[in-house]
Design an enzyme around this catalytic site. Structure first.
Site, mmCIF file in Angstrom:
data_model
loop_
_atom_site.group_PDB
_atom_site.id
_atom_site.type_symbol
_atom_site.label_atom_id
_atom_site.label_comp_id
_atom_site.label_asym_id
_atom_site.label_seq_id
_atom_site.Cartn_x
_atom_site.Cartn_y
_atom_site.Cartn_z
ATOM 1 N N TYR A 67 0.510 -1.384 -0.146
ATOM 2 C CA TYR A 67 -0.002 -0.313 -0.188
ATOM 3 C C TYR A 67 0.999 1.022 0.206
ATOM 4 C CZ TYR A 67 -3.645 -3.043 0.893
ATOM 5 O OH TYR A 67 -5.286 -4.080 1.069
ATOM 6 N N PHE A 218 -13.302 -2.987 0.479
ATOM 7 C CA PHE A 218 -14.548 -2.511 -0.601
ATOM 8 C C PHE A 218 -15.843 -2.616 0.190
ATOM 9 C CE2 PHE A 218 -12.507 -3.587 -4.780
ATOM 10 C CZ PHE A 218 -11.633 -3.012 -4.427
ATOM 11 N N PRO A 219 -15.843 -2.236 1.500
ATOM 12 C CA PRO A 219 -17.079 -2.120 2.605
ATOM 13 C C PRO A 219 -17.890 -1.398 2.336
ATOM 14 C CG PRO A 219 -15.153 -1.390 4.245
ATOM 15 C CD PRO A 219 -14.516 -1.913 2.825
ATOM 16 N N LEU A 220 -17.182 -0.079 1.668
ATOM 17 C CA LEU A 220 -17.512 0.662 1.615
ATOM 18 C C LEU A 220 -18.070 1.188 -0.529
ATOM 19 C CD1 LEU A 220 -16.943 3.901 3.270
ATOM 20 C CD2 LEU A 220 -18.818 2.786 3.450
ATOM 21 N N GLY A 221 -18.077 -0.161 -1.398
ATOM 22 C CA GLY A 221 -18.397 -0.422 -2.398
ATOM 23 C C GLY A 221 -16.566 0.320 -2.895
ATOM 24 N N GLY A 222 -15.600 0.083 -2.482
ATOM 25 C CA GLY A 222 -14.462 1.137 -2.524
ATOM 26 C C GLY A 222 -14.815 2.819 -3.220
HETATM 27 N N1 LIG Z 1 -7.509 -8.186 0.917
HETATM 28 C C1 LIG Z 1 -7.836 -6.792 -0.861
HETATM 29 O O1 LIG Z 1 -7.565 -7.508 -2.006
HETATM 30 C C2 LIG Z 1 -7.733 -5.890 -1.361
HETATM 31 C C3 LIG Z 1 -8.664 -5.170 -1.823
HETATM 32 C C4 LIG Z 1 -9.044 -3.679 -1.667
HETATM 33 C C5 LIG Z 1 -8.854 -3.135 -0.517
HETATM 34 N N2 LIG Z 1 -8.327 -3.963 1.145
HETATM 35 C C6 LIG Z 1 -8.454 -3.664 2.519
HETATM 36 O O2 LIG Z 1 -9.717 -3.235 2.667
HETATM 37 C C7 LIG Z 1 -9.974 -1.802 2.870
HETATM 38 C C8 LIG Z 1 -11.369 -1.480 2.715
HETATM 39 O O3 LIG Z 1 -11.160 -0.851 1.400
HETATM 40 P P1 LIG Z 1 -11.098 -0.055 -0.055
HETATM 41 O O4 LIG Z 1 -10.527 1.254 0.999
HETATM 42 O O5 LIG Z 1 -11.027 -0.087 -0.788
HETATM 43 O O6 LIG Z 1 -12.759 0.543 0.158
HETATM 44 P P2 LIG Z 1 -14.174 1.878 0.864
HETATM 45 O O7 LIG Z 1 -13.610 1.259 2.531
HETATM 46 O O8 LIG Z 1 -15.262 0.213 0.566
HETATM 47 O O9 LIG Z 1 -14.317 2.725 0.486
HETATM 48 C C9 LIG Z 1 -12.995 3.399 0.427
HETATM 49 C C10 LIG Z 1 -13.142 4.792 -0.789
HETATM 50 O O10 LIG Z 1 -14.184 5.743 0.803
HETATM 51 C C11 LIG Z 1 -14.444 6.554 0.371
HETATM 52 N N3 LIG Z 1 -14.151 7.076 2.068
HETATM 53 C C12 LIG Z 1 -14.083 6.517 2.676
HETATM 54 N N4 LIG Z 1 -15.137 6.768 4.282
HETATM 55 C C13 LIG Z 1 -16.037 7.558 3.725
HETATM 56 C C14 LIG Z 1 -17.075 8.086 3.793
HETATM 57 N N5 LIG Z 1 -17.256 8.019 5.095
HETATM 58 N N6 LIG Z 1 -17.817 9.190 3.011
HETATM 59 C C15 LIG Z 1 -17.465 8.748 1.884
HETATM 60 N N7 LIG Z 1 -16.960 8.299 1.814
HETATM 61 C C16 LIG Z 1 -15.492 7.979 1.726
HETATM 62 C C17 LIG Z 1 -12.342 6.555 0.723
HETATM 63 O O11 LIG Z 1 -12.372 7.866 0.256
HETATM 64 P P3 LIG Z 1 -11.447 9.134 1.298
HETATM 65 O O12 LIG Z 1 -9.860 8.305 1.453
HETATM 66 O O13 LIG Z 1 -11.125 10.731 0.616
HETATM 67 O O14 LIG Z 1 -11.644 9.347 2.531
HETATM 68 C C18 LIG Z 1 -12.459 5.640 -0.451
HETATM 69 O O15 LIG Z 1 -12.386 6.580 -2.130
HETATM 70 C C19 LIG Z 1 -8.933 -1.185 2.163
HETATM 71 O O16 LIG Z 1 -8.167 0.059 2.941
HETATM 72 C C20 LIG Z 1 -7.809 -2.389 2.270
HETATM 73 O O17 LIG Z 1 -7.047 -2.231 3.959
HETATM 74 C C21 LIG Z 1 -8.173 -5.605 0.392
#
Ligand SMILES: NC(=O)c1ccc[n+]([C@@H]2O[C@H](COP(=O)([O-])OP(=O)(O)OC[C@H]3O[C@@H](n4cnc5c(N)ncnc54)[C@H](OP(=O)(O)O)[C@@H]3O)[C@@H](O)[C@H]2O)c1
Length: 290
Positions: A67, A218-222
């Protein structure tokens, strides 16, 4: 049992009957860059977000040595170490190995690469033992039919050597889960799953049955635009909450083993996401969201 004790129990999850973590955790992927390998974000802000997460009671951070920003100048593990080391007690850092980012883009690590990748995490996080290491397999899609045994055996050997406390697997189907569990206990699974993508429900069901943590990526759909729909907006409005908060509360309501690791580099989003841990959806709201 008092209401407070009950609620504390619902807030917490025990990883393989050992480490207790809050179910509302934090994903570190967005700290270094808004998107994997994207332009660097301000490292001071990243460190401030991490410190605030701890103040808010987060004790489970999901990260990876890969990351980082595209130019390599900001890396999530460095930010975590700089901001939080020495780590507080009862604090779990989960990391993952699997993808290798070469000049031609990401490739899957071979079994022979796994030890080095784990050692990179031990070094960058500044620990003698990693709390939880996921083997992440496949590229974007779950690699059905591909064996993970050889790679997972390397992690199991490192667990036996005392370098890893718990093992997980990521981007897997129920066949992979069964294959891994024959080699060593699986404490957690991390798959793509959120309110608008429930394809992996059968994997979650196996995890629920076995008491294995299920920490969707992607708990927030990314990004919240990908999850927003009428029902989510309706419930959010009724509750005076945001769409992101309801999506996280829904995840936590699904099963006692679901763990939320929303990713953000924004302190305001962090506050909002952590507050979702206090929202208990009613049966009617859950029905509306089903
Ligand atoms: N195992 C795997 O293959 C894999 C793949 C992907 C991710 N991951 C892990 O899973 C975690 C979660 O996934 P993710 O970060 O990709 O996606 P996510 O949590 O679904 O969404 C993150 C996105 O949403 C935005 N966001 C976050 N909180 C928000 C809110 N309250 N209101 C509006 N927008 C919001 C963030 O932007 P801002 O930063 O601007 O808030 C970012 O663009 C990652 O951080 C990583 O640790 C694992």
């Amino acid at each position: 049992v008092s209401a407070a004790a009950k609620s504390e129990k619902a807030d917490n999850f025990r990883l393989d009957d050992d480490l207790t973590i809050r179910r509302l955790g934090f994903g570190a992927m967005r700290l270094a860059a808004g998107a994997l390998n994207g332009s660097p974000r301000d490292p001071n802000e990243g460190r401030a977000v991490l410190r605030r997460a701890i103040e808010l009671g987060v004790n489970h951070i999901d990260t990876a040595d890969f990351y980082r920003s595209g130019d390599g100048s900001v890396r999530a593990n460095d930010l975590i170490r700089d901001a939080l080391h020495p780590y507080p007690p009862n604090f779990v850092i989960a990391t993952k190995v699997g993808p290798i980012f070469g000049p031609d883009g990401p490739e899957q690590a071979a079994a022979g690469d796994i030890r080095r990748l784990v050692e990179d995490n031990l070094r960058s996080l500044g620990v003698d033992r990693l709390d939880l290491v996921y083997l992440r397999i496949g590229m974007m899609k779950v690699p059905h039919g591909e064996s993970l045994a050889e790679r997972f055996e390397v992690l199991a050997a490192m667990q036996n050597e005392g370098l890893i406390r718990h093992l997980g697997i990521s981007n897997v189907d129920v066949g992979h889960l069964a294959e891994a569990r024959k080699i060593a206990p699986v404490a957690a699974v991390q798959n793509n799953f959120h309110i608008a993508n429930r394809e992996e429900t059968h994997v979650l069901d196996v995890c629920t049955e076995a008491g294995i943590g299920f920490a969707p990526y992607f708990p927030l759909g990314g990004g919240r635009d990908d999850i927003e729909d009428d029902a989510l907006s309706r419930v959010a409005k009724q509750r005076g909450a945001t769409v992101a908060q309801i999506a996280l509360a829904w995840l936590l309501a699904l099963s006692p083993v679901t763990l939320a690791i929303p990713g953000t580099g924004s302190a305001a989003h962090l506050e909002e996401n952590v507050a979702a841990g206090t929202i208990t959806l009613t049966p009617d709201e859950l029905k509306d969201l089903s």
